[in-house]
Motif scaffolding. Structure first.
Motif, mmCIF file in Angstrom:
data_model
loop_
_atom_site.group_PDB
_atom_site.id
_atom_site.type_symbol
_atom_site.label_atom_id
_atom_site.label_comp_id
_atom_site.label_asym_id
_atom_site.label_seq_id
_atom_site.Cartn_x
_atom_site.Cartn_y
_atom_site.Cartn_z
ATOM 1 N N ASP A 32 5.865 -4.372 19.790
ATOM 2 C CA ASP A 32 5.725 -5.720 20.348
ATOM 3 C C ASP A 32 4.771 -5.795 21.537
ATOM 4 O O ASP A 32 4.142 -6.827 21.754
ATOM 5 N N ARG A 55 0.981 -2.447 10.352
ATOM 6 C CA ARG A 55 1.311 -3.685 9.651
ATOM 7 C C ARG A 55 2.163 -3.385 8.422
ATOM 8 O O ARG A 55 3.144 -4.077 8.138
ATOM 9 N N GLU A 58 5.774 -2.012 9.934
ATOM 10 C CA GLU A 58 6.579 -2.965 10.698
ATOM 11 C C GLU A 58 6.439 -4.411 10.238
ATOM 12 O O GLU A 58 7.162 -5.277 10.720
ATOM 13 N N ASP A 59 5.476 -4.696 9.366
ATOM 14 C CA ASP A 59 5.172 -6.063 8.947
ATOM 15 C C ASP A 59 4.852 -6.950 10.153
ATOM 16 O O ASP A 59 5.297 -8.086 10.252
ATOM 17 N N LYS A 60 4.074 -6.374 11.098
ATOM 18 C CA LYS A 60 3.643 -7.115 12.294
ATOM 19 C C LYS A 60 2.166 -6.873 12.512
ATOM 20 O O LYS A 60 1.667 -5.774 12.283
ATOM 21 N N GLU A 61 1.480 -7.914 12.948
ATOM 22 C CA GLU A 61 0.068 -7.789 13.325
ATOM 23 C C GLU A 61 0.010 -7.422 14.797
ATOM 24 O O GLU A 61 0.629 -8.092 15.626
#
Length: 180
Positions: A32, A55, A58-61
């Motif tokens: 984060d 990505r 964690e499936d986060k940009e």
């Protein structure tokens, strides 16, 4: 310059960067607050590959940018009498962020020192971490990477060459003999 050995092929390089991506995630207890900064030139695509791996994990940009450290090098006058600098391409602030500097090879530590100085000229990060694909030893400064894809003991008469499709048309890590 003569080729001595291929140290990593495309698959091994991909595995090393995936391992580094997992380690960054685990060490920081998530991503984060992470921003990735690739040191120009080959650190840029390495940072982008790590971003893509994270990505997938964690499936986060996470933000990713690049940094030209030539202006901050202590051997600037030896590189060119009038060095061209492009500074930073960071579409985010570094203040209070966990900055992960990404580069292809760490050798003396001078590039990493210059990159750290460049980051501090842009703000005050919460932390600066260093991720490198290859650590070849021979440090001249007290700098140690946090994440390493592969340690390759070398002599000073050897060169570790990271080849990436963006610049070289192929992917791999090669050990070259400079004495030839």
């Amino acid at each position: 310059m003569k080729l001595k050995a291929q140290i990593m092929d495309e698959a091994a390089l991909g595995r090393a960067l995936m391992r580094i991506s997992h380690e960054i995630n685990e060490h920081n207890r998530g991503v984060d607050n992470i921003v990735l900064v690739g040191v120009r030139r080959r650190g840029e695509p390495i940072a982008r590959r790590i971003r893509e791996n994270i990505r997938k994990i964690e499936d986060k940009e996470i933000p990713c940018g690049s940094l030209d450290i030539r202006f901050y090098r202590d051997d600037l006058s030896r590189l060119s009498p009038q060095p061209e600098t492009k500074r930073a391409d960071l579409p985010f602030a570094v203040t209070d962020r966990d900055v992960v500097l990404c580069d292809d090879v760490i050798y003396t530590g001078r590039t990493a020192r210059a990159a750290i100085e460049a980051i501090f000229s842009l703000g005050r990060p919460r932390s600066i971490q260093l991720a490198v694909l290859v650590d070849r030893g021979h440090r001249e400064l007290p700098i140690r990477p946090d994440y390493v894809g592969k340690n390759i003991p070398t002599s000073r008469s050897e060169l570790v060459e990271v080849r990436l499709p963006e610049f070289d048309g192929e992917t791999g890590v090669f050990l070259m003999d400079l004495s030839e």
